[in-house]
Design a protein around this motif. Structure first.
Motif, PDB file in Angstrom:
ATOM      1  N   TYR A  64      22.025 -18.553 -17.252  1.00 19.81           N
ATOM      2  CA  TYR A  64      23.141 -18.713 -16.725  1.00 19.81           C
ATOM      3  C   TYR A  64      23.946 -17.330 -16.795  1.00 19.81           C
ATOM      4  N   GLN A  65      23.692 -16.688 -17.815  1.00 23.13           N
ATOM      5  CA  GLN A  65      24.475 -15.394 -18.238  1.00 23.13           C
ATOM      6  C   GLN A  65      24.055 -14.154 -17.314  1.00 23.13           C
ATOM      7  N   VAL A  66      22.843 -14.277 -16.840  1.00 21.91           N
ATOM      8  CA  VAL A  66      22.197 -13.237 -16.041  1.00 21.91           C
ATOM      9  C   VAL A  66      22.995 -13.612 -14.355  1.00 21.91           C
ATOM     10  N   ALA A  67      22.936 -14.938 -14.136  1.00 22.41           N
ATOM     11  CA  ALA A  67      23.512 -15.395 -12.999  1.00 22.41           C
ATOM     12  C   ALA A  67      24.972 -14.961 -12.961  1.00 22.41           C
ATOM     13  N   THR A  68      25.637 -15.286 -13.928  1.00 24.37           N
ATOM     14  CA  THR A  68      26.978 -14.626 -13.861  1.00 24.37           C
ATOM     15  C   THR A  68      27.386 -13.254 -14.255  1.00 24.37           C
ATOM     16  N   ALA A  69      26.409 -12.475 -14.341  1.00 28.19           N
ATOM     17  CA  ALA A  69      26.539 -10.858 -14.314  1.00 28.19           C
ATOM     18  C   ALA A  69      26.938 -10.442 -15.560  1.00 28.19           C
TER      19      ALA A  69
ATOM     20  N   VAL B  69      27.369 -14.733  -5.542  1.00 30.89           N
ATOM     21  CA  VAL B  69      28.659 -14.899  -6.087  1.00 30.89           C
ATOM     22  C   VAL B  69      29.535 -13.463  -5.651  1.00 30.89           C
ATOM     23  N   LEU B  70      28.798 -12.456  -6.210  1.00 36.13           N
ATOM     24  CA  LEU B  70      29.517 -11.118  -6.184  1.00 36.13           C
ATOM     25  C   LEU B  70      29.984 -10.749  -4.424  1.00 36.13           C
ATOM     26  N   MET B  71      28.879 -11.127  -3.521  1.00 35.25           N
ATOM     27  CA  MET B  71      28.890 -10.942  -2.322  1.00 35.25           C
ATOM     28  C   MET B  71      30.115 -11.832  -1.682  1.00 35.25           C
ATOM     29  N   ALA B  72      30.255 -12.734  -2.231  1.00 38.08           N
ATOM     30  CA  ALA B  72      31.433 -13.735  -1.642  1.00 38.08           C
ATOM     31  C   ALA B  72      32.822 -13.124  -1.831  1.00 38.08           C
ATOM     32  N   HIS B  73      32.826 -12.354  -3.012  1.00 43.78           N
ATOM     33  CA  HIS B  73      34.108 -11.689  -3.396  1.00 43.78           C
ATOM     34  C   HIS B  73      34.371 -10.753  -2.342  1.00 43.78           C
TER      35      HIS B  73
ATOM     36  N   GLY C   1      32.104 -22.477 -16.400  1.00 41.44           N
ATOM     37  CA  GLY C   1      32.728 -21.809 -17.376  1.00 41.44           C
ATOM     38  C   GLY C   1      32.674 -20.378 -17.261  1.00 41.44           C
ATOM     39  N   ALA C   2      31.305 -19.871 -17.013  1.00 45.16           N
ATOM     40  CA  ALA C   2      31.088 -18.492 -17.062  1.00 45.16           C
ATOM     41  C   ALA C   2      31.552 -18.127 -15.655  1.00 45.16           C
ATOM     42  N   LEU C   3      31.413 -18.839 -14.464  1.00 44.10           N
ATOM     43  CA  LEU C   3      31.976 -18.300 -13.062  1.00 44.10           C
ATOM     44  C   LEU C   3      33.731 -18.373 -13.180  1.00 44.10           C
TER      45      LEU C   3
ATOM     46  N   VAL D 266      38.786 -24.601 -14.208  1.00 44.67           N
ATOM     47  CA  VAL D 266      37.699 -25.102 -13.669  1.00 44.67           C
ATOM     48  C   VAL D 266      38.271 -26.624 -13.149  1.00 44.67           C
ATOM     49  N   GLU D 267      38.152 -27.033 -11.802  1.00 41.97           N
ATOM     50  CA  GLU D 267      38.353 -28.427 -11.652  1.00 41.97           C
ATOM     51  C   GLU D 267      37.396 -29.412 -11.719  1.00 41.97           C
ATOM     52  N   VAL D 268      37.367 -30.465 -12.470  1.00 40.24           N
ATOM     53  CA  VAL D 268      36.219 -31.192 -12.682  1.00 40.24           C
ATOM     54  C   VAL D 268      36.243 -32.450 -11.719  1.00 40.24           C
TER      55      VAL D 268
END
Lengths: 431, 431
Positions: B51-56, B142-146, B178-180, B232-234
């Motif tokens: 998940y750390q690779v996914a969130t850069a 995620v990055l392209m969405a920004h 959390g990482a996002l 985060v909204e749960v």
């Protein structure tokens, strides 16, 4: 001044976030302009180390930094991630794939891409090295060739999987060939059971009669000896005649090889042709001494997109020249705004270094010639100093120290065994 | 003993180079067997940090190591990079995409992949996180969405680009959410000009009535409070009804969101079905106490591919359980060869930790409960200690220290703005 945006501040659009474009943007930080930097990637790339990503020495984020991060403190700069289609200089407008941008000043710093001298069908068989995607694709091919060799019972076909051909012996080709030799003959080979270090071949194929044409002949000869010590076979006066899935044809010889990398020719971005400036054979725009285009003094061209002839002859396509040109373009815009006359571009040549392998390099620095370990140490220091961010410097240094003592390459990772979609599409087209 | 190879030493084929398969291979180093480890990737992956690779936060090679390198000193082991199609247990043969392999003993450790509970059409809209390729694709989205949000003038559509939905609140979903939140609300947001940190939303959507079902309710509640502090909204008791290009439908509510990540369900590799063992709803093979399959005592199943019920209940799908199972399978093979009776698998549960963000985590270690900074520090220590190679440990530590003090994420690099070929092919299919 009547600005394109109708606002008070002139708009400077910069196309390309490489060395030239980034430097130009930073130099405009203190000026009363709005800067828009356009790039199709989200990152600035430290291209001199791209061959290390291709040969599994470094990972992609080690040599890249987000352009937004590099400019986020500069309040007069915006970054736009977009594809440039063409420029319409009469309208002072840049056409993007999904919109357009008006400018008062334009700096074109779009760099270069590979050129196959009219043989575009070679692109699939002999990928070039300009982007991170290119580097990861070459890494995938090299590592997967070893996997295929391990599983191939026929010795001749195994030999073809273990033969790697680099086309073009400029700095990129020399660096790639040296790093490939270390990768395949030292690092990787001991991990396989069905072949050893001496079963693999690296060929560096060059049309001219020597390597590293930009360096003095005695340095190039020293470089060739260092390459040969690493096990690279250098073939001079050997223009590539053809390349297919099974190998390459060079002057009268057929070499079975499953992996071929292109480092022979580059051409400027096709966007340059829309500027209305004369272009040379490589598609680069001819510029005035102040780096602007004759017909459009508000348009500047920098870096590999420009053909610049300085007092000392043609300015080479290297990072320091690009940075200096970006600086000159930004300063000339500032001079325009201050009502001062523009200054001509003066290239300061501090020298150039080509690395060949562990402890091996050649080059000149401030007019002095270096070979072997001193050249390599200088090369390493210069490249570490100029890497864009502190984190990258530390991580790259760790990787280099580790590789120096262990020959390990930390990034021997194939993200996915499938090829990238571009090459697969090309394969499908080719049947 | 009559061996499959006709040679003197029995052949142990291990399918999968994850935690279970790698541990099994290593434990067989001293035995008089020939080990063949088969994986379709060239690397072992440290999945708990994917998940750390996914969130850069980390780059792909930071959490991966070449399987060949990890086993290159073990002379009785070979590595084969190949795709497993099925097992034919009656013939003691593994069918590969391009060949077959005979075995005397087989250890199946092929892990799990995402399961969409029969809604495979969701795969394109809500990618899961199991491989490096998955992680880089999620990072790209995620990055392209920004980038898209920065260029979107319509506030509603911009809001949809800045809304990120994570489906499933197990450990992976919680860590991702959390990482996002840190990535989009702290690290990235300040680099953009047209939106700020408060414009982005992270939703964690869960069908059950609480998060982290594997942990005690009071710890899960603490985890939820820490997530909400990060922004985060749960949404509990909110099963996903549908997902399309514009957003998600959950129990009676439509949420416009351009980026959705799947962390809800997993299923064992389809190869498991060919073993002739009963499988559960997730496709995992039921095994005997010694981890072998009832009908084929020479076939063992470990890790996420097996449904193991220990004395303390079902064994969870976590790395320590996989490692312990791989060890048990290897030891039982050694016991067979030594003429000793096999031993049953006994899972030693040292606890489990889920990280939520900077200084935030929850979990149990040796029966004690931890939350907040102590839990986070334990989590970091445990994960660093178990990362496979020294280089990875140092580099990951540098990245973590740096991220802790600066909130920067060093791997905010999109390799290529185009999507990966899988998703593009899916898009083309979808029209």
């Amino acid at each position: 001044m009547q600005t394109s945006s109708g606002g008070a501040r002139p708009v400077v659009v910069i196309l390309g976030g490489g060395f030239a474009g980034l430097e130009a943007a930073r130099r405009l930080a203190g000026e009363a302009v709005d800067v828009v930097l356009v790039d199709r990637q989200n990152h600035h790339l430290f291209q001199p180390l791209l061959y290390q990503v291709a040969t599994a020495g470094l990972s992609a984020p080690d040599i890249a930094a987000p352009i937004r991060r590099l400019l986020h403190r500069q309040r007069n700069a915006r970054v736009s991630m977009a594809e440039v289609v063409r420029v319409e200089p009469e309208r002072r407008t840049v056409i993007l794939a999904d919109g357009e941008l008006a400018y008062d000043f334009l700096i074109v710093a779009l760099g270069a891409t590979h050129s196959y001298f009219g043989h575009d069908q070679w692109a699939e068989r002999a990928p070039g090295l300009k982007t991170l995607r290119d580097a990861l694709e070459i890494r995938r091919r090299v590592l997967m060739a070893h996997e295929a060799a391990e599983r191939e019972p026929n010795p001749e076909r195994r030999r073809a999987w273990l033969t790697f051909v680099v086309v073009g012996a400029g700095p990129t080709g020399v660096e790639l060939a040296g790093a490939l030799a270390e990768l395949t003959r030292v690092t990787v080979a001991e991990d396989f059971r069905n072949f050893g270090p001496d079963d693999s071949r690296i060929l560096l194929v060059e049309a001219a009669d020597r390597i590293l044409l930009a360096l003095p002949p005695e340095l190039a000869a020293a470089g060739q000896r260092q390459l040969e010590r690493l096990g690279v076979e250098v073939r001079l006066s050997s223009p590539l005649r053809d390349v297919d899935a099974e190998g390459v044809d060079i002057a009268g010889e057929r070499i079975p090889a499953r992996t071929v990398v292109w480092a022979a020719g580059v051409a400027a971005s096709p966007v340059v042709a829309s500027l209305g400036a004369p272009v040379d054979r490589q598609g680069r725009a001819a510029v005035q001494p102040d780096l602007s285009v004759a017909a459009h003094p508000e348009v500047f061209v920098c870096g590999d997109a420009a053909s610049i002839v300085g007092l000392g002859g043609p300015v080479p396509g290297v990072a320091p020249a690009a940075i200096q040109a970006g600086r000159t373009a930004a300063r000339n815009i500032a001079r325009d705004l201050a009502g001062q006359p523009r200054a001509p571009f003066e290239y300061v040549d501090r020298g150039s270094l080509a690395t060949i392998g562990r402890s091996a390099a050649v080059g000149t620095v401030f007019g002095r010639q270096f070979t072997g370990f001193p050249a390599w140490f200088l090369w390493m220091t210069v490249h570490l100093m100029t890497l864009v961010s502190f984190r990258n410097r530390v991580v790259v240094l760790i990787d280099w120290i580790r590789a120096y003592f262990t020959y390990r390459r930390s990034a021997r990772i194939v993200i996915s065994a499938e090829g990238d979609s571009r090459s697969r599409r090309a394969t499908e087209r080719a049947g």
